[in-house]
Write an enzyme that holds these catalytic residues in place. Structure first.
Site, mmCIF file in Angstrom:
data_model
loop_
_atom_site.group_PDB
_atom_site.id
_atom_site.type_symbol
_atom_site.label_atom_id
_atom_site.label_comp_id
_atom_site.label_asym_id
_atom_site.label_seq_id
_atom_site.Cartn_x
_atom_site.Cartn_y
_atom_site.Cartn_z
ATOM 1 N N HIS A 1 -5.628 -7.736 14.937
ATOM 2 C CA HIS A 1 -5.703 -6.554 14.071
ATOM 3 C C HIS A 1 -6.607 -6.858 12.881
ATOM 4 O O HIS A 1 -6.576 -7.961 12.335
ATOM 5 C CB HIS A 1 -4.269 -6.240 13.624
ATOM 6 C CG HIS A 1 -4.090 -5.061 12.735
ATOM 7 N ND1 HIS A 1 -4.920 -3.976 12.738
ATOM 8 C CD2 HIS A 1 -3.129 -4.800 11.795
ATOM 9 C CE1 HIS A 1 -4.478 -3.089 11.848
ATOM 10 N NE2 HIS A 1 -3.409 -3.579 11.261
ATOM 11 N N ASP B 1 1.557 -5.894 14.269
ATOM 12 C CA ASP B 1 2.422 -5.054 13.429
ATOM 13 C C ASP B 1 3.582 -4.408 14.199
ATOM 14 O O ASP B 1 4.577 -3.998 13.589
ATOM 15 C CB ASP B 1 1.598 -3.950 12.759
ATOM 16 C CG ASP B 1 0.807 -4.462 11.568
ATOM 17 O OD1 ASP B 1 1.298 -5.366 10.874
ATOM 18 O OD2 ASP B 1 -0.305 -3.952 11.331
ATOM 19 N N TYR C 1 10.591 0.276 8.566
ATOM 20 C CA TYR C 1 9.229 -0.094 8.955
ATOM 21 C C TYR C 1 8.679 0.905 9.980
ATOM 22 O O TYR C 1 7.561 1.408 9.847
ATOM 23 C CB TYR C 1 9.273 -1.509 9.542
ATOM 24 C CG TYR C 1 7.946 -2.116 9.886
ATOM 25 C CD1 TYR C 1 7.294 -2.967 9.004
ATOM 26 C CD2 TYR C 1 7.345 -1.875 11.120
ATOM 27 C CE1 TYR C 1 6.075 -3.552 9.335
ATOM 28 C CE2 TYR C 1 6.141 -2.450 11.461
ATOM 29 C CZ TYR C 1 5.512 -3.294 10.560
ATOM 30 O OH TYR C 1 4.320 -3.868 10.898
ATOM 31 N N GLU D 1 -6.588 -5.324 9.826
ATOM 32 C CA GLU D 1 -6.086 -5.088 8.458
ATOM 33 C C GLU D 1 -5.945 -6.417 7.709
ATOM 34 O O GLU D 1 -5.559 -7.445 8.278
ATOM 35 C CB GLU D 1 -4.758 -4.311 8.486
ATOM 36 C CG GLU D 1 -4.523 -3.582 7.181
ATOM 37 C CD GLU D 1 -3.401 -2.531 7.233
ATOM 38 O OE1 GLU D 1 -2.722 -2.385 8.267
ATOM 39 O OE2 GLU D 1 -3.208 -1.862 6.190
ATOM 40 N N HIS E 1 5.120 -9.343 10.905
ATOM 41 C CA HIS E 1 5.908 -9.244 9.661
ATOM 42 C C HIS E 1 7.384 -9.426 9.999
ATOM 43 O O HIS E 1 7.889 -8.853 10.976
ATOM 44 C CB HIS E 1 5.751 -7.865 9.009
ATOM 45 C CG HIS E 1 4.356 -7.553 8.572
ATOM 46 N ND1 HIS E 1 3.748 -8.156 7.500
ATOM 47 C CD2 HIS E 1 3.449 -6.676 9.061
ATOM 48 C CE1 HIS E 1 2.520 -7.672 7.350
ATOM 49 N NE2 HIS E 1 2.318 -6.779 8.292
ATOM 50 N N HIS F 1 -1.027 -0.080 15.051
ATOM 51 C CA HIS F 1 -1.136 1.210 14.395
ATOM 52 C C HIS F 1 -2.546 1.538 13.918
ATOM 53 O O HIS F 1 -2.736 2.560 13.220
ATOM 54 C CB HIS F 1 -0.143 1.272 13.216
ATOM 55 C CG HIS F 1 -0.529 0.365 12.052
ATOM 56 N ND1 HIS F 1 -0.661 0.861 10.783
ATOM 57 C CD2 HIS F 1 -0.860 -0.926 11.968
ATOM 58 C CE1 HIS F 1 -1.012 -0.113 9.955
ATOM 59 N NE2 HIS F 1 -1.124 -1.210 10.659
ATOM 60 N N HIS G 1 0.809 -1.232 0.000
ATOM 61 C CA HIS G 1 0.000 0.000 0.000
ATOM 62 C C HIS G 1 0.841 1.281 0.000
ATOM 63 O O HIS G 1 0.694 2.158 0.843
ATOM 64 C CB HIS G 1 -1.103 0.006 1.063
ATOM 65 C CG HIS G 1 -0.712 -0.232 2.486
ATOM 66 N ND1 HIS G 1 0.324 0.412 3.096
ATOM 67 C CD2 HIS G 1 -1.252 -1.040 3.424
ATOM 68 C CE1 HIS G 1 0.396 0.021 4.351
ATOM 69 N NE2 HIS G 1 -0.538 -0.866 4.573
ATOM 70 N N ASP H 1 -4.058 -7.957 5.641
ATOM 71 C CA ASP H 1 -2.889 -8.846 5.533
ATOM 72 C C ASP H 1 -2.870 -9.860 6.679
ATOM 73 O O ASP H 1 -2.169 -10.866 6.595
ATOM 74 C CB ASP H 1 -1.575 -8.050 5.466
ATOM 75 C CG ASP H 1 -1.447 -6.975 6.515
ATOM 76 O OD1 ASP H 1 -2.472 -6.432 6.950
ATOM 77 O OD2 ASP H 1 -0.305 -6.651 6.892
HETATM 78 FE FE1 FEO Z 1 -1.630 -3.182 9.818
HETATM 79 FE FE2 FEO Z 1 0.349 -5.760 8.816
HETATM 80 O O1 FEO Z 1 -1.224 -4.743 8.911
#
Ligand code: FEO
Length: 395
Positions: A81, A166, A192, A83, A225, A147, A27, A85
């Site tokens: 979370h 994250d 990051y 999001e 991640h 986040h 993104h 991913d």
């Molecule tokens: Fe906020 Fe890795 O997604």
């Protein structure tokens, strides 16, 4: 498939994530080394899966889980979370683990139901709530705006393993799983932080302080991640405190673009002036450096100097793009200055200054702006401008 596809962090805690070797744009954040989506399986008398992976990799995650247990036997799926991913394989796993409860925050529940419009059995938790798996206890700590508003950390009490989604991540695809196996991990962790967490720096500091106050001991950090911090989790926590407080060093970043190289000549003269004072300086041309890579350099720089030629009475579009991006990331404690060339009427330099002011930079004035090609006298002024910037940075 052999057992090498999974990694046991501690007895009964497994990495069952996936590696996205090919993603290059996350993104808008350039991920030149790819990334991973990390899921963790915690096996006590009951079994919990912590987070899932991007839906295109769901089968890969399932294969890893199957190496350990029958996925139908999963009792809880924790969504730290919303999001996508991390959440977009929830449907896949919950279709198989039909008895599993989905555990998440109240805010995440709202988001998950909006995204997936499902009739999942959702249990909401808040900070301090525990989930006893029998031999393993999951403790939850809400982490709003780290986040997203829904973000949460999960902590495995007996093993002192923090799974902060994250937080503490890095975008890096690697066949290795641990920090001591990947030499460039701090570099990727810096990029990051600069691109994902920097806007929430004050919350980063207060959350870490809260964790310390609660006496939560951390042996290992498994982010969602990149690699797992096992050799010295304190190293990344200390780095987060430093970045969160906006600590900077004697370093200047010159970010610019150029049309017919007049602004570039000015940039180089300014750089030489800065360098003559012994201050570290980096020159980054916007058409050759992605904004997310530039932010890695901005994070610890005391000054950011921005140059642009005037195009149609305003900034060059790449400069405008960068300043908009940087403003959103809200870097702290920065000095700023603007420079650039113009043909028949200026405008870029004033526009840059107004953006830097909106980003709460302390401005060095007057700015430098010259017509057509800078003369040797004007080049000297650029050099002197660099010297002035360096001295200000050293103060
Ligand atoms: Fe906020 Fe890795 O997604």
């Amino acid at each position: 498939m052999g057992e090498k596809n999974i990694t046991e962090l501690k007895k009964g805690i497994y990495w069952v994530g996936v590696i996205d070797w090919n993603i290059r744009d996350f993104h808008g954040y350039v991920t030149s080394k790819g990334t991973t989506y990390n899921s963790y399986l915690v096996v006590g008398e009951k079994i919990a899966l912590i987070d899932t992976v991007k839906h295109t990799f769901a089968d890969e995650m399932m294969r890893r889980i199957e190496e350990i247990i029958d996925p139908a036997k999963i009792d809880y799926v924790v969504a730290n979370h919303v999001e996508m991913d991390h959440s977009s394989s929830l449907s896949k796993i919950l279709d198989i683990a039909k008895e599993a409860k989905l555990v998440t925050t109240e805010r995440a529940k709202e988001g998950l139901l909006r995204y997936y419009n499902s009739d999942w059995d959702i249990t909401t938790v808040k900070s301090g709530d525990n989930l006893d798996l029998g031999g393993k206890t999951l403790s939850f700590l809400e982490a709003p705006m780290l986040h997203w508003p829904d973000s949460m950390f999960t902590y495995v009490v007996e093993d002192k393993v923090l799974l902060p989604n994250d937080g503490f991540g890095q975008h890096i695809a690697t066949s290795k799983r641990f920090d001591d196996e990947v030499p460039d991990v701090m570099e990727e962790a810096t990029t990051y932080y600069a691109n994902i967490l920097m806007p929430f720096s004050s919350l980063v500091v207060s959350k870490i302080e809260e964790v310390v106050k609660l006496g939560i001991e951390i042996d290992m950090i498994g982010p969602s991640h990149g690699i797992i911090w096992r050799s010295d989790p304190g190293k990344i926590i200390d780095a987060y405190m430093k970045w969160g407080r906006g600590e900077v060093k004697e370093k200047v970043v010159i970010v610019y673009d150029t049309m017919w190289k007049s602004t570039e000549k000015m940039a180089i003269a300014i750089l030489e002036g800065i360098s003559s004072e012994g201050v570290e300086v980096k020159l980054l041309k916007l058409r050759d450096n992605h904004r997310s890579d530039i932010m890695k350099e901005v994070i610890d720089a005391k000054a950011v100097i921005v140059g642009s030629p005037t195009l149609n009475n305003g900034m060059f579009p790449t400069v405008s793009d960068f300043l908009t991006y940087m403003k959103g990331l809200r870097p702290k404690n920065k000095i700023g200055a603007a420079f650039g060339s113009y043909g028949w009427s200026g405008g870029a330099v004033q526009a840059i200054e107004s953006e830097l002011e909106a980003s709460k930079f302390e401005l060095i004035k007057p700015e430098l702006t010259f017509k057509y090609l800078p003369t040797s006298e004007e080049m000297k002024k650029c050099y002197e401008f660099g010297v002035e910037i360096a001295r200000k940075v050293k103060n």
